[in-house]
Design an enzyme around this catalytic site. Structure first.
Site, PDB file in Angstrom:
ATOM      1  N   ARG A 212      -8.456  10.315  -7.654  1.00 57.96           N
ATOM      2  CA  ARG A 212      -9.564   9.552  -7.088  1.00 57.96           C
ATOM      3  C   ARG A 212     -10.824  10.400  -6.964  1.00 57.96           C
ATOM      4  NH1 ARG A 212      -9.546   7.678  -1.058  1.00 57.96           N
ATOM      5  NH2 ARG A 212     -11.707   8.228  -1.218  1.00 57.96           N
TER       6      ARG A 212
ATOM      7  N   ARG B 123      -3.602   8.216  -6.055  1.00 56.81           N
ATOM      8  CA  ARG B 123      -4.158   7.282  -7.025  1.00 56.81           C
ATOM      9  C   ARG B 123      -4.380   7.992  -8.353  1.00 56.81           C
ATOM     10  NH1 ARG B 123      -8.750   3.337  -5.029  1.00 56.81           N
ATOM     11  NH2 ARG B 123      -9.228   2.163  -6.895  1.00 56.81           N
TER      12      ARG B 123
ATOM     13  N   LYS C   5       0.879  -1.184   0.000  1.00 57.54           N
ATOM     14  CA  LYS C   5       0.000   0.000   0.000  1.00 57.54           C
ATOM     15  C   LYS C   5       0.908   1.223   0.000  1.00 57.54           C
ATOM     16  CE  LYS C   5      -4.137   2.064   2.053  1.00 57.54           C
ATOM     17  NZ  LYS C   5      -3.847   3.454   1.771  1.00 57.54           N
TER      18      LYS C   5
ATOM     19  N   ARG D 124     -16.956   0.584  -1.279  1.00 55.38           N
ATOM     20  CA  ARG D 124     -15.986   0.235  -0.246  1.00 55.38           C
ATOM     21  C   ARG D 124     -16.451  -1.089   0.328  1.00 55.38           C
ATOM     22  NH1 ARG D 124     -12.222   3.284   2.468  1.00 55.38           N
ATOM     23  NH2 ARG D 124     -13.061   5.319   1.907  1.00 55.38           N
TER      24      ARG D 124
ATOM     25  N   GLU E 237      -0.763   3.865  -8.390  1.00 53.64           N
ATOM     26  CA  GLU E 237      -0.463   4.841  -7.343  1.00 53.64           C
ATOM     27  C   GLU E 237       0.835   5.534  -7.750  1.00 53.64           C
ATOM     28  OE1 GLU E 237      -2.633   5.161  -4.815  1.00 53.64           O
ATOM     29  OE2 GLU E 237      -1.540   6.121  -3.180  1.00 53.64           O
TER      30      GLU E 237
HETATM   31  P1  ATP Z   1      -6.137   6.209   3.234  1.00 53.51           P
HETATM   32  O1  ATP Z   1      -6.509   7.488   3.898  1.00 53.51           O
HETATM   33  O2  ATP Z   1      -5.898   5.078   4.136  1.00 53.51           O
HETATM   34  O3  ATP Z   1      -5.165   6.359   2.123  1.00 53.51           O
HETATM   35  P2  ATP Z   1      -8.302   6.403   1.575  1.00 53.51           P
HETATM   36  O4  ATP Z   1      -9.571   6.728   2.265  1.00 53.51           O
HETATM   37  O5  ATP Z   1      -7.572   7.496   0.860  1.00 53.51           O
HETATM   38  O6  ATP Z   1      -7.387   5.709   2.603  1.00 53.51           O
HETATM   39  P3  ATP Z   1      -8.804   3.754   1.020  1.00 53.51           P
HETATM   40  O7  ATP Z   1      -9.888   3.136   0.250  1.00 53.51           O
HETATM   41  O8  ATP Z   1      -9.020   3.679   2.455  1.00 53.51           O
HETATM   42  O9  ATP Z   1      -8.598   5.233   0.578  1.00 53.51           O
HETATM   43  O10 ATP Z   1      -7.427   3.089   0.629  1.00 53.51           O
HETATM   44  C1  ATP Z   1      -7.230   2.849  -0.704  1.00 53.51           C
HETATM   45  C2  ATP Z   1      -6.250   3.839  -1.272  1.00 53.51           C
HETATM   46  O11 ATP Z   1      -4.919   3.350  -1.104  1.00 53.51           O
HETATM   47  C3  ATP Z   1      -6.422   3.899  -2.764  1.00 53.51           C
HETATM   48  O12 ATP Z   1      -7.360   4.870  -3.120  1.00 53.51           O
HETATM   49  C4  ATP Z   1      -5.054   4.209  -3.302  1.00 53.51           C
HETATM   50  O13 ATP Z   1      -4.870   5.601  -3.411  1.00 53.51           O
HETATM   51  C5  ATP Z   1      -4.116   3.720  -2.224  1.00 53.51           C
HETATM   52  N1  ATP Z   1      -3.301   2.562  -2.630  1.00 53.51           N
HETATM   53  C6  ATP Z   1      -1.981   2.410  -2.382  1.00 53.51           C
HETATM   54  N2  ATP Z   1      -1.530   1.228  -2.822  1.00 53.51           N
HETATM   55  C7  ATP Z   1      -2.574   0.591  -3.380  1.00 53.51           C
HETATM   56  C8  ATP Z   1      -2.739  -0.680  -3.994  1.00 53.51           C
HETATM   57  N3  ATP Z   1      -1.734  -1.557  -4.121  1.00 53.51           N
HETATM   58  N4  ATP Z   1      -3.986  -0.989  -4.450  1.00 53.51           N
HETATM   59  C9  ATP Z   1      -5.013  -0.145  -4.323  1.00 53.51           C
HETATM   60  N5  ATP Z   1      -4.915   1.073  -3.748  1.00 53.51           N
HETATM   61  C10 ATP Z   1      -3.710   1.437  -3.270  1.00 53.51           C
END
Ligand code: ATP
Length: 583
Positions: free
Chosen positions: A272, A257, A252, A418, A301
């Site tokens: 995103r 994104r 991660k 989600r 990413e």
């Molecule tokens: P956070 O604040 O934890 O980043 P978020 O609310 O922005 O979370 P989440 O759905 O919780 O978004 O976490 C997914 C996000 O993590 C994705 O939108 C992407 O930007 C990021 N990401 C990083 N590595 C990956 C991966 N290998 N696959 C998918 N998403 C990834």
């Protein structure tokens, strides 16, 4: 349709404090709107000229509006400025000034929604030498034909200040009710919205045709798909259980994104929140331009790196690339690397229905052999026990990642959802500190001592998509550096509303100021507790009690990449609370 009808609805919406009433006003408005302009009305309600990803933004400079207003009313620039200083909004100034002098002489032909929309488009498209005069001419021509109520909303639109705060899901409910008579159909509309991100178009299709026509809306190139999101688990044991014992684990990465759309020579990148950021990353565009792979939508990413050892740098370094000028220089100072992790469309085919392992296989076929150290597939392993996951987690953290993403190998890509098909595991989960949450600023209390005149504490809220409402969860006053506080104060001043926003559920909490929900802050907390004061998850665990954050602290990170509707949800808070009980 007369613009006056729209202005009158805006006025009613502005005075209501109930979301239900807001929806009813919207339904009444949509029902009386002629089908051929339904999309325009949908955009205008949100203060826009089209879907987010493709429309020009409104937001004309105040001085242009002030000069137009002066020309039409005959009131001096100075007097307008004085009035503006008092009232704080040029639309409201127009309402108070305008027709004292000119009402009878200059009232010419009634202003229609079509005319206003087309003129706003022209204004947004006007640039270069002579554009200032032209913009003034467009604005004065509309003002000359408007009543004071129309002038008020016209100027709020022109300035990008409409601030009715009507978000997508309230509009989706209203569209479902208006054209199908049943809110339950929201799911079909939501699905189409997740694929096409264009509510105006969906409303038009539905008003002209049927739900079946909306169901036919599919993914298309250069129209960003709303991203699939991840749930959070307490630890790798729970995550693996949710994955039924087997998953594909990926790094991660703490970047941004991007969704890459390519056809022929055309390449576009979206965030995103569906913002077009092609302009900011010319090197990524070039990387794909050099590839033979064509006709696809991929996701990855993008992360800032140290060019000497290719190590990943934190998110804040990447944000330095979000600037308007000197892109070339920023590209050299803050180099980036793109980690691809999904494929949504390839060679004329929607691949979102394919199992994830198959989509990854396709990604490997298409991009696996690329010889470019700035473009790769995200590191991934197949894992079926906790030891494998924890070992991979350690490696990910050593490489500068936030943690892992676990993905169900057999899951399809669910746009905008989600769900447990993706689970994020961050390093904090394994320790005692809770994960950070992203919360939206809803109100504030004035400060004492050093912070007199500024805000002492900000009221924060979580989001519920089910009723498109923000729920309170804590007040935060720590973690703010003086310079951040000053910038926030300026931004918040523009978001002040005269009473609690209709989409905010705050109970009887007294506040000095209320804001239009807009700014999202990253917050850490010691614990989630139950509280009779806040409304997030009220009555879920105990009657009369909601959730509250204990010792909340701002991390210093304003989540500019998130819209208020991307804040941590009520459901996620409940999940974190439950995870906490397990530890
Ligand atoms: P956070 O604040 O934890 O980043 P978020 O609310 O922005 O979370 P989440 O759905 O919780 O978004 O976490 C997914 C996000 O993590 C994705 O939108 C992407 O930007 C990021 N990401 C990083 N590595 C990956 C991966 N290998 N696959 C998918 N998403 C990834």
């Amino acid at each position: 349709m007369l613009f006056l009808e729209l202005a009158e609805t805006f006025k009613e919406m502005e005075t209501t404090s109930s979301r239900l009433a807001l929806t009813q006003f919207l339904v009444a408005l949509l029902k009386k709107t002629p089908v051929n302009i339904i999309d325009k009305i949908v955009y205008l309600i949100q203060g826009k000229l089209g879907p987010d990803h493709s429309s020009k933004e409104l937001g004309i400079a105040e001085k242009i509006v002030t000069r137009s207003l002066s020309l039409v009313t005959g009131v001096s620039l100075n007097d307008i400025q004085l009035e503006y200083n008092k009232i704080g909004d040029l639309g409201d100034v127009a309402f108070s000034l305008k027709y004292n002098k000119t009402q009878s002489t200059l009232f010419q032909e009634p202003l229609t929604v079509e005319k206003v929309f087309d003129t706003l488009i022209k204004i947004a498209n006007t640039s270069g030498p002579g554009s200032l005069d032209l913009k003034i001419r467009y604005i004065t021509s509309m003002l000359n034909n408007s009543s004071s109520l129309e002038a008020k909303y016209l100027l709020k639109l022109v300035l990008g200040n409409l601030r009715l705060g009507i978000a997508n899901y309230t509009l989706i409910d209203a569209i479902a009710l208006s054209f199908t008579g049943n809110k339950e159909n929201r799911r079909i509309l939501e699905n189409a919205f997740n694929l096409s991100s264009d509510l105006g178009n969906i409303a038009r299709i539905l008003a002209k045709g049927s739900l079946n026509d909306v169901q036919l809306i599919s993914v298309s190139l250069f129209v960003p798909v709303r991203p699939m999101l991840a749930e959070r688990a307490a630890d790798s044991r729970e995550a693996l259980k949710k994955m039924r014992g087997e998953c594909l684990a990926e790094y991660k990465i703490d970047g941004e994104r991007v969704q890459i759309h390519k056809k022929g020579k055309q390449i576009e990148l979206f965030t995103r929140s569906l913002e077009n950021i092609t302009f900011h990353f010319p090197e990524i565009v070039k990387m794909f331009a050099d590839q033979s792979a064509n006709n696809f939508i991929a996701e990855g990413e993008v992360v800032a790196i140290n060019p000497d050892n290719l190590r990943y740098l934190p998110f804040q370094s990447l944000m330095k690339r979000r600037r308007k000028h000197q892109i070339q220089q920023a590209m050299e100072t803050y180099p980036v690397l793109l980690n691809l992790f999904d494929l949504l469309y390839y060679d004329g085919q929607d691949t979102m229905g394919f199992a994830f392992f198959k989509r990854r296989g396709l990604l490997e076929n298409i991009f696996g052999n690329i010889k470019n150290e700035r473009l790769k597939l995200v590191d991934q392993i197949k894992a079926s026990n906790i030891e494998e996951i924890e070992k991979f987690m350690t490696k990910a953290l050593r490489n500068g990642c936030e943690g892992l993403m676990l993905k169900d190998p057999n899951s399809r890509y669910r746009a905008g959802a989600r769900e447990w098909a993706w689970i994020k595991l961050k390093k904090e989960y394994s320790g005692t500190i809770s994960d950070s949450v992203d919360l939206v600023i809803l109100g504030a209390l004035y400060g004492k001592g050093r912070r007199v005149g500024k805000y002492g504490a900000l009221l924060l809220g979580s989001y519920s998509k089910i009723d498109d409402t923000f729920y309170t969860i804590c007040k935060v006053g720590t973690g703010f550096k003086d310079n951040v506080l000053a910038t926030l104060y300026d931004k918040l001043s523009k978001l002040i509303i005269h009473k609690k926003h209709p989409r905010v559920e705050a109970g009887a909490l007294p506040m000095d100021v209320w804001f239009e929900p807009s700014i999202v802050l990253e917050i850490v907390t010691a614990e989630i507790t139950l509280s009779p004061v806040y409304t997030t998850g009220r009555n879920t665990i105990k009657p009369g009690y909601g959730f509250a954050l204990r010792f909340p602290k701002f991390t210093g990170n304003v989540r500019e990449d998130k819209s208020p509707e991307d804040s941590t949800t009520v459901n996620e808070v409940l999940q974190i609370y439950r995870n906490q009980l397990k530890q």
